[in-house]
Write an enzyme that holds these catalytic residues in place. Structure first.
Site, PDB file in Angstrom:
ATOM      1  N   ASP A   6       1.129  -1.250   0.161  1.00  0.00           N
ATOM      2  CA  ASP A   6      -0.020  -0.148  -0.092  1.00  0.00           C
ATOM      3  C   ASP A   6       0.614   1.185   0.029  1.00  0.00           C
ATOM      4  O   ASP A   6       2.336   1.489   0.037  1.00  0.00           O
ATOM      5  CB  ASP A   6      -1.198  -0.756   1.000  1.00  0.00           C
ATOM      6  CG  ASP A   6      -0.290  -0.486   2.609  1.00  0.00           C
ATOM      7  OD1 ASP A   6       0.721  -0.265   3.074  1.00  0.00           O
ATOM      8  OD2 ASP A   6      -0.978  -0.248   3.128  1.00  0.00           O
ATOM      9  N   PHE A  19       6.974   2.264  -3.819  1.00  0.00           N
ATOM     10  CA  PHE A  19       7.929   1.939  -2.921  1.00  0.00           C
ATOM     11  C   PHE A  19       8.397   3.885  -3.710  1.00  0.00           C
ATOM     12  O   PHE A  19       9.702   4.349  -3.081  1.00  0.00           O
ATOM     13  CB  PHE A  19       9.094   1.946  -3.683  1.00  0.00           C
ATOM     14  CG  PHE A  19       8.501   0.146  -3.136  1.00  0.00           C
ATOM     15  CD1 PHE A  19       9.140  -0.200  -1.771  1.00  0.00           C
ATOM     16  CD2 PHE A  19       7.291  -0.937  -4.400  1.00  0.00           C
ATOM     17  CE1 PHE A  19       8.456  -1.044  -0.977  1.00  0.00           C
ATOM     18  CE2 PHE A  19       7.626  -1.896  -3.251  1.00  0.00           C
ATOM     19  CZ  PHE A  19       7.727  -2.513  -2.190  1.00  0.00           C
TER      20      PHE A  19
END
Length: 170
Positions: A6, A19
């Site tokens: 998430d 990321f």
């Protein structure tokens, strides 16, 4: 494709790419560990104070989180609200309609998302999550970045330039 769990849940961190963090936001530890692996794998020095991965997305790397929203300071808080239906559909469409894709599945959550990927059509790379809690148990040394580029080139596809440049021409 790199599948995350998430969005980052800190202030101003998330911006739609797993990321990745927005310009001006300090890279979180997981991203720093990704940078360390790229350096170890490819010898590419990465910025320690810049975490916007848009340059990868512009080359065709889909940075997809399983959940597309999160409550501030509560990781995985929106995991059960239906995002998985959408993100599973995205993965299934790509799996079924494309060939020679590379799926990087980091951590158990991502590995579960890739359970139905056709490995006769695509390269599926699995490793531990790059978080500080797990990176030294199998993420470091996975060499996913060089393996992805080798596979792409073997299939007549341009490799990814994993170098993140803080100053961009565009």
């Amino acid at each position: 494709m790199i599948i995350g769990q998430d969005p980052y849940h800190g202030p101003n961190q998330a911006h739609g790419l797993s990321f990745s963090v927005q310009k001006g936001i300090k890279p979180p530890p997981s991203l720093i560990n990704i940078y360390k692996e790229i350096d170890a794998d490819l010898g590419v020095k990465m910025p320690r104070n810049y975490g916007d991965l848009t340059q990868w997305a512009k080359q065709g790397v889909l940075l997809l989180n399983a959940s597309l929203t999160v409550r501030a300071n509560h990781p995985n808080s929106h995991a059960g609200i239906g995002w998985q239906i959408f993100t599973d559909a995205v993965i299934n469409i790509l799996n079924n309609q494309k060939k020679n894709l590379v799926f990087m599945l980091w951590g158990n959550f991502a590995k579960e998302k890739g359970a139905h990927i056709d490995e006769s059509k695509h390269l599926v790379l699995r490793a531990m999550h790059p978080s500080p809690f797990a990176a030294d148990k199998g993420f470091f040394g996975c060499n996913h970045f060089s393996k992805a580029n080798e596979y792409l080139m073997q299939n007549g596809i341009d490799p990814i330039d994993w170098m993140i440049k803080e100053k961009q021409d565009d």
